[in-house]
Structures are given as structure tokens and as C-alpha cells.
Scaffold this motif. Sequence first.
Motif, PDB file in Angstrom:
ATOM      1  N   PHE A 135      65.008  52.602   6.892  1.00  0.00           N
ATOM      2  CA  PHE A 135      64.273  53.555   7.713  1.00  0.00           C
ATOM      3  C   PHE A 135      62.787  53.252   7.554  1.00  0.00           C
ATOM      4  O   PHE A 135      62.383  52.417   6.741  1.00  0.00           O
ATOM      5  CB  PHE A 135      64.580  54.988   7.274  1.00  0.00           C
ATOM      6  N   GLY A 136      61.965  53.929   8.338  1.00  0.00           N
ATOM      7  CA  GLY A 136      60.523  53.733   8.241  1.00  0.00           C
ATOM      8  C   GLY A 136      59.833  54.100   9.527  1.00  0.00           C
ATOM      9  O   GLY A 136      60.455  54.518  10.516  1.00  0.00           O
ATOM     10  N   ASP A 137      58.517  53.924   9.546  1.00  0.00           N
ATOM     11  CA  ASP A 137      57.697  54.339  10.679  1.00  0.00           C
ATOM     12  C   ASP A 137      58.088  53.657  11.984  1.00  0.00           C
ATOM     13  O   ASP A 137      57.862  54.206  13.067  1.00  0.00           O
ATOM     14  CB  ASP A 137      56.216  54.046  10.397  1.00  0.00           C
ATOM     15  N   CYS A 138      58.651  52.461  11.885  1.00  0.00           N
ATOM     16  CA  CYS A 138      58.932  51.668  13.091  1.00  0.00           C
ATOM     17  C   CYS A 138      60.372  51.784  13.581  1.00  0.00           C
ATOM     18  O   CYS A 138      60.734  51.101  14.553  1.00  0.00           O
ATOM     19  CB  CYS A 138      58.608  50.192  12.818  1.00  0.00           C
ATOM     20  N   LEU A 139      61.182  52.625  12.959  1.00  0.00           N
ATOM     21  CA  LEU A 139      62.598  52.648  13.310  1.00  0.00           C
ATOM     22  C   LEU A 139      62.819  52.989  14.780  1.00  0.00           C
ATOM     23  O   LEU A 139      63.609  52.326  15.464  1.00  0.00           O
ATOM     24  CB  LEU A 139      63.345  53.642  12.416  1.00  0.00           C
ATOM     25  N   ALA A 140      62.140  54.010  15.291  1.00  0.00           N
ATOM     26  CA  ALA A 140      62.323  54.392  16.694  1.00  0.00           C
ATOM     27  C   ALA A 140      61.896  53.264  17.625  1.00  0.00           C
ATOM     28  O   ALA A 140      62.568  52.976  18.627  1.00  0.00           O
ATOM     29  CB  ALA A 140      61.539  55.668  16.992  1.00  0.00           C
ATOM     30  N   ALA A 162      64.207  51.053  20.328  1.00  0.00           N
ATOM     31  CA  ALA A 162      63.804  50.867  21.731  1.00  0.00           C
ATOM     32  C   ALA A 162      63.744  49.381  22.080  1.00  0.00           C
ATOM     33  O   ALA A 162      64.176  48.963  23.172  1.00  0.00           O
ATOM     34  CB  ALA A 162      62.459  51.533  21.977  1.00  0.00           C
ATOM     35  N   LEU A 163      63.223  48.562  21.172  1.00  0.00           N
ATOM     36  CA  LEU A 163      63.148  47.122  21.427  1.00  0.00           C
ATOM     37  C   LEU A 163      64.540  46.512  21.512  1.00  0.00           C
ATOM     38  O   LEU A 163      64.801  45.649  22.364  1.00  0.00           O
ATOM     39  CB  LEU A 163      62.335  46.438  20.325  1.00  0.00           C
ATOM     40  N   SER A 164      65.449  46.946  20.656  1.00  0.00           N
ATOM     41  CA  SER A 164      66.822  46.449  20.708  1.00  0.00           C
ATOM     42  C   SER A 164      67.449  46.744  22.071  1.00  0.00           C
ATOM     43  O   SER A 164      68.130  45.887  22.651  1.00  0.00           O
ATOM     44  CB  SER A 164      67.649  47.088  19.588  1.00  0.00           C
ATOM     45  N   HIS A 165      67.220  47.947  22.577  1.00  0.00           N
ATOM     46  CA  HIS A 165      67.753  48.315  23.894  1.00  0.00           C
ATOM     47  C   HIS A 165      67.109  47.466  24.987  1.00  0.00           C
ATOM     48  O   HIS A 165      67.790  46.968  25.900  1.00  0.00           O
ATOM     49  CB  HIS A 165      67.509  49.797  24.144  1.00  0.00           C
ATOM     50  N   ASP A 207      74.881  46.074  21.776  1.00  0.00           N
ATOM     51  CA  ASP A 207      76.271  45.770  21.423  1.00  0.00           C
ATOM     52  C   ASP A 207      76.400  44.905  20.178  1.00  0.00           C
ATOM     53  O   ASP A 207      77.491  44.794  19.606  1.00  0.00           O
ATOM     54  CB  ASP A 207      76.976  45.066  22.587  1.00  0.00           C
ATOM     55  N   VAL A 208      75.309  44.282  19.758  1.00  0.00           N
ATOM     56  CA  VAL A 208      75.401  43.349  18.638  1.00  0.00           C
ATOM     57  C   VAL A 208      74.451  43.692  17.489  1.00  0.00           C
ATOM     58  O   VAL A 208      74.378  42.953  16.509  1.00  0.00           O
ATOM     59  CB  VAL A 208      75.134  41.896  19.093  1.00  0.00           C
ATOM     60  N   VAL A 209      73.717  44.784  17.605  1.00  0.00           N
ATOM     61  CA  VAL A 209      72.794  45.211  16.542  1.00  0.00           C
ATOM     62  C   VAL A 209      73.073  46.659  16.193  1.00  0.00           C
ATOM     63  O   VAL A 209      73.177  47.509  17.080  1.00  0.00           O
ATOM     64  CB  VAL A 209      71.322  45.049  16.974  1.00  0.00           C
ATOM     65  N   GLU A 210      73.205  46.953  14.918  1.00  0.00           N
ATOM     66  CA  GLU A 210      73.422  48.309  14.441  1.00  0.00           C
ATOM     67  C   GLU A 210      72.273  48.728  13.531  1.00  0.00           C
ATOM     68  O   GLU A 210      71.825  47.966  12.676  1.00  0.00           O
ATOM     69  CB  GLU A 210      74.726  48.380  13.630  1.00  0.00           C
ATOM     70  N   TYR A 264      69.663  42.965   7.396  1.00  0.00           N
ATOM     71  CA  TYR A 264      68.310  43.259   6.903  1.00  0.00           C
ATOM     72  C   TYR A 264      68.402  44.542   6.102  1.00  0.00           C
ATOM     73  O   TYR A 264      68.970  45.540   6.558  1.00  0.00           O
ATOM     74  CB  TYR A 264      67.314  43.441   8.044  1.00  0.00           C
ATOM     75  N   LEU A 265      67.819  44.563   4.912  1.00  0.00           N
ATOM     76  CA  LEU A 265      67.831  45.744   4.050  1.00  0.00           C
ATOM     77  C   LEU A 265      66.407  46.054   3.637  1.00  0.00           C
ATOM     78  O   LEU A 265      65.729  45.212   3.046  1.00  0.00           O
ATOM     79  CB  LEU A 265      68.687  45.484   2.807  1.00  0.00           C
ATOM     80  N   GLY A 266      65.935  47.266   3.952  1.00  0.00           N
ATOM     81  CA  GLY A 266      64.601  47.626   3.472  1.00  0.00           C
ATOM     82  C   GLY A 266      63.877  48.600   4.365  1.00  0.00           C
ATOM     83  O   GLY A 266      64.403  49.109   5.356  1.00  0.00           O
ATOM     84  N   ILE A 267      62.626  48.842   3.988  1.00  0.00           N
ATOM     85  CA  ILE A 267      61.755  49.726   4.743  1.00  0.00           C
ATOM     86  C   ILE A 267      61.384  49.050   6.055  1.00  0.00           C
ATOM     87  O   ILE A 267      61.305  47.825   6.156  1.00  0.00           O
ATOM     88  CB  ILE A 267      60.494  50.054   3.930  1.00  0.00           C
ATOM     89  N   MET A 268      61.149  49.864   7.087  1.00  0.00           N
ATOM     90  CA  MET A 268      60.819  49.354   8.417  1.00  0.00           C
ATOM     91  C   MET A 268      59.448  49.868   8.836  1.00  0.00           C
ATOM     92  O   MET A 268      59.321  50.772   9.663  1.00  0.00           O
ATOM     93  CB  MET A 268      61.903  49.777   9.421  1.00  0.00           C
ATOM     94  N   GLY A 269      58.408  49.315   8.213  1.00  0.00           N
ATOM     95  CA  GLY A 269      57.031  49.653   8.538  1.00  0.00           C
ATOM     96  C   GLY A 269      56.378  48.528   9.322  1.00  0.00           C
ATOM     97  O   GLY A 269      56.961  47.450   9.508  1.00  0.00           O
ATOM     98  N   PRO A 270      55.142  48.755   9.797  1.00  0.00           N
ATOM     99  CA  PRO A 270      54.457  47.726  10.586  1.00  0.00           C
ATOM    100  C   PRO A 270      54.291  46.405   9.858  1.00  0.00           C
ATOM    101  O   PRO A 270      54.309  45.343  10.475  1.00  0.00           O
ATOM    102  CB  PRO A 270      53.088  48.376  10.885  1.00  0.00           C
ATOM    103  N   GLN A 271      54.135  46.457   8.527  1.00  0.00           N
ATOM    104  CA  GLN A 271      53.920  45.233   7.757  1.00  0.00           C
ATOM    105  C   GLN A 271      55.202  44.487   7.438  1.00  0.00           C
ATOM    106  O   GLN A 271      55.166  43.392   6.889  1.00  0.00           O
ATOM    107  CB  GLN A 271      53.189  45.564   6.444  1.00  0.00           C
ATOM    108  N   ASP A 272      56.361  45.074   7.783  1.00  0.00           N
ATOM    109  CA  ASP A 272      57.644  44.477   7.403  1.00  0.00           C
ATOM    110  C   ASP A 272      58.218  43.539   8.458  1.00  0.00           C
ATOM    111  O   ASP A 272      59.223  42.865   8.211  1.00  0.00           O
ATOM    112  CB  ASP A 272      58.652  45.578   7.065  1.00  0.00           C
ATOM    113  N   ASP A 273      57.651  43.530   9.663  1.00  0.00           N
ATOM    114  CA  ASP A 273      57.999  42.557  10.712  1.00  0.00           C
ATOM    115  C   ASP A 273      59.484  42.556  11.073  1.00  0.00           C
ATOM    116  O   ASP A 273      60.052  41.510  11.402  1.00  0.00           O
ATOM    117  CB  ASP A 273      57.576  41.141  10.279  1.00  0.00           C
TER     118      ASP A 273
END
Length: 453
Positions: free
Chosen positions: A256-261, A265-268, A274-277, A220-229
Amino acid sequence: MAVPRTKVLIIVQNLPVPLDRRVWLECRALTRAGYQVSVICPRGPGDPARQTIDGVAIYKYRPAPEAKGLLGFVVEFAYSWLRTAALSLTVRRERGFDVIQACNPPDTYWLLARLWRLRGVRFLFDHHDLNPELFVSRFGEPAGAKARTELAGLRWLERRTFRAADRVVSTNESYRHVALTRGGVPRDRTTVVRSGPDTRVMRPVHGTDHLARGGHLLVYLGIMGPQDDVDLVLRVMDELVHRRGRTDVRAALLGFGDCLADLRALSHQLELDDVVEFTGRVGPDKIAAYLSAASVGLCPDRNTPLNNRSTMNKTMEYMAFAVPPVSFDLVETRVSAQDTALYVPSGDVSAFADAVERLLDDPDLRVDLSLRARDRVVAELDWSPQATAYVHTFDSLTGHASGPGPFVDPSPQVPADAVDLDRLEEFVRARGGAAAGPDDQVSAPLPATTPRG
């Protein structure tokens, strides 16, 4: 006697330049056409307050604190507007400008353009986003008086921007339709300039196989905002890894973006560490490396009033690297990718995972779509004809005579390790652990990367 150069000031609030790829390509096109270009934008991490790159003078201000809630956005917009207005006085004194180009969001710089019009400065609006649709996509149709007032305010700002503009440049036909109908802009004052990649530079490179770890890499390449899903990328990975038992697939989320943190947390929480960077902010070299290693490009944007009308730059960038996209079914994504992508119903995680698996398990289909994606982006979506349309819009506004073009670097800096395009099929077929299947184990962690500003 030398003819005075026509001078342009470009205003950007959403991203620093040259990180904003569309705006930087526009700057380069104008300078090649003989214009003098200055830019005002926020500073990125580690950026200097002033810099000149390839003849473009960039004036940068410290960005506003991250906005939270309506008051936070009002403060951000007011602060950025005032800093931009102050810097415009500096640019006028040091370099001058005959035209202001403002790129949204937000739709607030029409007032600055109106003020400078008193000094004979013309205004071109580069329409990047539909802010009323962005509001509805993030918060839903307004139910209360407060939300209705906020949406009405965004529509008012949009109308003011359209009415102040001497020319409007739209990123696609859907946006142009908004300018014509909602904005009341005459057709002869509108131009479509897509954010096409420079495919001479954006192309696959060798030496990136390690990023896939012998299996398939989804990107996935791009901004990570609420509208980007982007959370749906993690849901798809959860489906593939934990429910379908695939051990040959990994995902890299670039941006990067507002939802990165929250996404970390959701990935964890989903036990995907181990499979998502998450790479954070990355530059062109890292983007080229990851997309060259990728088997599939992910477009998780749901069908919303904003997404359905917007051209997703990531789709065309995947295609430039011969990466087939999987996308929810959106009007403008179909315009970009046509039959080189797989489309699924909006929000259907299981169907999205099915489409990804179809590409992973059918190398002939994956190679066919990859090659056709590259062919299409070169033939139909490349930046060169877009640059010509863009420059000629300025020419029609200013009377500057740029000639026929093209307005791109005649000797682009092609990566030294670029794939020989005559052997692209061989490269694509070997990519993504071609010998790996759903039962092959590739559990080694992805290498860490350093975010770049």
C-alpha cells in the motif's frame, strides 16, 4: 533479589508495530535479552489503542490525515510529535524507560530525546531513511529558494538527530558512511544492523500454486510511494503482455502507499486488469503464499540518491523464499543479492522485461539463482547475527549484560506447510508453471484477497 530490568521506549512514526518487521524483530531481540520494551506508533486499520504482544507494550495514536504538500507534512510531523510526546509521559508513568530509540522518518524526535535527557534518558537513533536524499529523489535538485530552504531544513534536522544520539544504528554501510561524514558521529558510536529476515520462519510453503494460475507469477512486495517506482512494474507487464504477446505471466503487487490509487488507474489504462492484482495491505501468511508461488521478484526502484544507498528489504525477502530478483543496478542491492539477481540499467523497461523473460524461459537459470539466493540469505543476511549486534549496542550504552546470544526465538513457529528444505530444488523447479511456455494461455483471473492491517 531480582536485578531491575533496563527499560527501552521505541518510537516509530512511519508504520504501525508489529507491521514494521524490522522494529518488531528488534523488540523481540531486546525482550529475549532481558530488556523491558515499550513502543509508541500510529494505529493501523482496526488496531486497538493499547496492546501487549509477547511482552511488548504498544501504545498507539490515531494517525494524522494523509499529508499533501509541504504544509500537510508539517502538520503531520507536528501532530505525530505531540501525540508521541504525550504518550511518552504515559509510558514513563506506567512502565518507565531508560533509553529512547527513535526510528526515522522523520528526523524530529531528537528534540523529545533532548527533553528526556534532562531525566537521565539516553538516545539511540535507528537510521531507516535518508530524508534529504528522499527529498531530492522525489522533487529533484532544488531550483528555487523555497525548495533550497526545505532541503536545508531536512539536513538541519538530520544533523540535530545525529548530534543528539548517544548511539546510531545504521541499516547498511552506506548509511553508516552518512552518519560518519555528514553526521560527524564517531565510528565507535555507530553499528550496522541490517534488516535481515528470520529465514527459519520466512521460507517457502506448499499449497499456493493456484496463485500462479498454471503460469508464471511476478511479485512486487513493499510500499508504493512516489520514490518506489512501482509504475515500472506495470510498464514491464505492458511490454510482456501487449508487445511481446506473453500469455503465461501475471503480476501481484503486495502493499500500500500514497500511489496505490494512481497505480490501479494506470493498470486499468494499460488494460492490465486481467493480469495484475493489487492485494493492498497483507500480513505474513499472504506474503508467504504469494512469494512461494512466485517465479520472479521485482525491484523497480530507479537509481536515485536515496535508492542507490538504501537496502531494499523486499530483495532479501524474495531471496528468503528462493525467488530470484530482477533489479535496476543499485549499489546496496548488489551488496544484498550479489550474483543471485539479474541487474539492468536504471529505468530501462525493455531491458527489465528481457531479464524477466530470461528467467521465465530458462528454468535451469531460474532454479540455480533461486537456490543460491536462499543459501545466501541464510548464510549472510539472516536476522540472528544482526540481532546480536543490535542487542550488544544497547548493552554498550546501558551496561546491561545480555550474554553472547543468539537473541531470536529458539523455537520459531515454522509454518505447518513449510517446504522441506532438503527438497527445495524439486519445489522450485515445479513452481511457476514449469511446463508453461510463452504461448501457453493462463487467462483466468487471480483470486481476490482481503487487505489485512
